[in-house]
Design an enzyme around this catalytic site. Structure first.
Site, PDB file in Angstrom:
ATOM      1  N   ASP A  14       0.821  -1.227   0.000  1.00  0.00           N
ATOM      2  CA  ASP A  14       0.000   0.000   0.000  1.00  0.00           C
ATOM      3  C   ASP A  14       0.848   1.267   0.000  1.00  0.00           C
ATOM      4  OD1 ASP A  14      -2.441  -1.282  -0.002  1.00  0.00           O
ATOM      5  OD2 ASP A  14      -2.665  -1.246   2.183  1.00  0.00           O
ATOM      6  N   ARG A  94      -0.640   5.224  16.790  1.00  0.00           N
ATOM      7  CA  ARG A  94      -1.039   6.139  15.707  1.00  0.00           C
ATOM      8  C   ARG A  94      -0.803   7.619  15.994  1.00  0.00           C
ATOM      9  NH1 ARG A  94      -0.150   2.572  12.063  1.00  0.00           N
ATOM     10  NH2 ARG A  94      -1.600   0.852  12.048  1.00  0.00           N
ATOM     11  N   ASP A 123      -7.696   3.665  12.168  1.00  0.00           N
ATOM     12  CA  ASP A 123      -6.385   4.301  12.084  1.00  0.00           C
ATOM     13  C   ASP A 123      -6.407   5.627  11.331  1.00  0.00           C
ATOM     14  OD1 ASP A 123      -5.178   2.351  13.588  1.00  0.00           O
ATOM     15  OD2 ASP A 123      -4.743   1.077  11.860  1.00  0.00           O
ATOM     16  N   SER A 173      -3.444  -9.171   7.576  1.00  0.00           N
ATOM     17  CA  SER A 173      -3.036  -7.776   7.667  1.00  0.00           C
ATOM     18  C   SER A 173      -2.569  -7.549   9.109  1.00  0.00           C
ATOM     19  CB  SER A 173      -4.235  -6.880   7.334  1.00  0.00           C
ATOM     20  OG  SER A 173      -4.044  -5.618   7.901  1.00  0.00           O
TER      21      SER A 173
END
Ligand code: ARG
Length: 414
Positions: A14, A94, A123, A173
């Site tokens: 990504d 985050r 996120d 993931s």
């Protein structure tokens, strides 16, 4: 002049595609930023990849110490478990990623920051909200949210743009840092399927864990875990040690249904050996040294704290105010907790503190107790006073109803 964007870069498919896409669609120079939060990635490899794809500059930021001190330790003091289960490992990382992105963007004179989060998760909220609170003039770009490509389309785009695509190691993931490992997708999307053993990397399966129990003594200093088996350890070393030790006993696997901020219910699987054990021990020592009133009120604060962190409101003033309350409760949270770990379970088997409110003289059932049992009589008299009066009134009401209380009569007549 060409504008610059600072991109949070993990080196995966990504964010690799994001580099080219930002250059192509936004006509921007891309500076990549990778944080070391203890996720055990090859950071040199990631830097090399960034350069190879064509980033103008790359920053590797060792944020482990800051992550522990300013994010993880407050979470320990707050016994932070979202929905009673999730130690917030990803959620805590985050806002720090957002903070470092803003710092790099400002250093590089960038006008935007970017990240590879999807539009379906928490996120994106955590990063966007934090960036915008820190520097409202920065544009936030989330290419994955905009491009709507499937994984296969991403691979085709990558090949077209000359981005080397590594065959994916995993069907899952994964996001990880020192506080835990989050595992999603693949077979885990069926909430009724037991997680296959290849989903786990930090914990051995309980079946394979040692046949002898292991013991771990954690020493706390004002709410902070500071000693293991009597030896002082700084937080990074301590958390790493407990991750390995508890993980080897199969401790720290979490599997639950989670309510995402965006309304989706998701099945989440985590491995958080250190977080699970440290929070369990911390809760236990608190029960020894805090009063019933402190514990009761703190439980409300903890729930709210976990919710704010989960939902991306790290910089919300309420979170900071709750942290101050929590810190004020930690002055006596000093002592040690002994835990027993065995085939996937960990439980407390002993605790001690100089600030213990537990008093064996008071608690004992032996004759020597200093607790005067006769004083219980007066206490019970007053403790039940209101309940007694109310119960008396209730029985009068019942009697009236049976003998034809006016309201009951009126209803019957209808
Ligand atoms: N559900 C967890 C959270 O919201 C974990 C998210 C994992 N993120 C990821 N990119 N795999 O904090």
């Amino acid at each position: 002049m060409r504008r610059t964007v600072a991109l949070a870069f993990s080196g995966g498919l990504d964010t690799s595609v994001c580099v080219k896409w930002l250059q192509e669609k936004y006509d921007m120079d891309v500076v990549t930023v990778t944080l070391d939060l203890g996720q055990r990635d090859d950071l040199h490899e990631i830097e090399k990849r960034s350069k190879l794809i064509g980033a103008k500059n790359h920053y590797t930021v060792d944020a482990k110490a800051e992550f522990l001190k300013d994010y993880v330790l407050p979470a320990v003091k707050a016994n932070a478990l979202y929905e009673g289960k999730y130690p917030l490992s990803t959620a805590l990382g985050r806002p720090l990623i957002a903070k470092k992105l803003v710092e790099v963007a400002e250093m590089e004179g960038a006008t935007a920051v970017a990240h590879g989060c999807t539009g379906k998760g928490n996120d994106q909220v955590r990063i966007d909200v934090t960036v915008r609170a820190m520097n409202p003039s920065l544009q936030v770009i989330a290419p994955v949210r905009e491009w709507n490509m499937s994984r296969d389309e991403e691979i085709i785009y990558a090949q077209k743009m000359g981005i080397p695509v590594k065959p994916s190691k995993s069907i899952y993931s994964v996001d990880q840092n020192i506080w835990g490992r989050s595992i999603e997708s693949g077979p885990l999307e069926n909430p009724d399927t037991e997680p296959p053993s290849d989903a786990f990397e930090w914990t051995s399966s309980p079946e394979d864990a040692p046949d002898e129990p292991g013991y771990l003594e954690l020493g706390f200093q004002e709410g902070v875990p500071a000693k293991v088996n009597g030896r002082s350890m700084e937080p990074l070393k301590l958390v790493t040690y407990v991750n390995d030790f508890a993980g080897s006993h199969g401790v720290g696997r979490i599997d639950h249904i989670e309510d995402r901020l965006v309304g989706i219910k998701s099945r989440e699987v985590y491995e958080c050996p250190a977080a699970s054990v440290i929070i369990e021990a911390h809760k236990d020592i608190e029960k020894l040294v805090l009063t019933r009133h402190e514990l009761d009120f703190k439980a409300h604060v903890e729930r709210e704290w976990a919710w704010l962190v989960y939902s991306g409101l790290w910089l919300e003033p309420l979170r900071l105010a709750l942290d101050r309350f929590i810190s004020a409760t930690q002055h006596r949270v000093t002592g040690s907790v002994r835990m027993k770990l065995f085939k996937g379970s960990a439980w407390v088997v002993g605790r001690s503190s100089d600030y213990s409110i537990y008093n064996v003289d008071l608690a004992t059932y032996s004759r020597s107790s200093t607790f005067d049992q006769k004083s219980a009589v007066g206490f019970i008299e007053l403790w039940g006073l209101q309940s007694r009066v109310a119960a008396g009134l209730n029985s009068q009401v019942e009697e009236k109803k049976e003998n034809g209380h006016p309201r009951t009569k009126a209803k019957k007549a209808q």
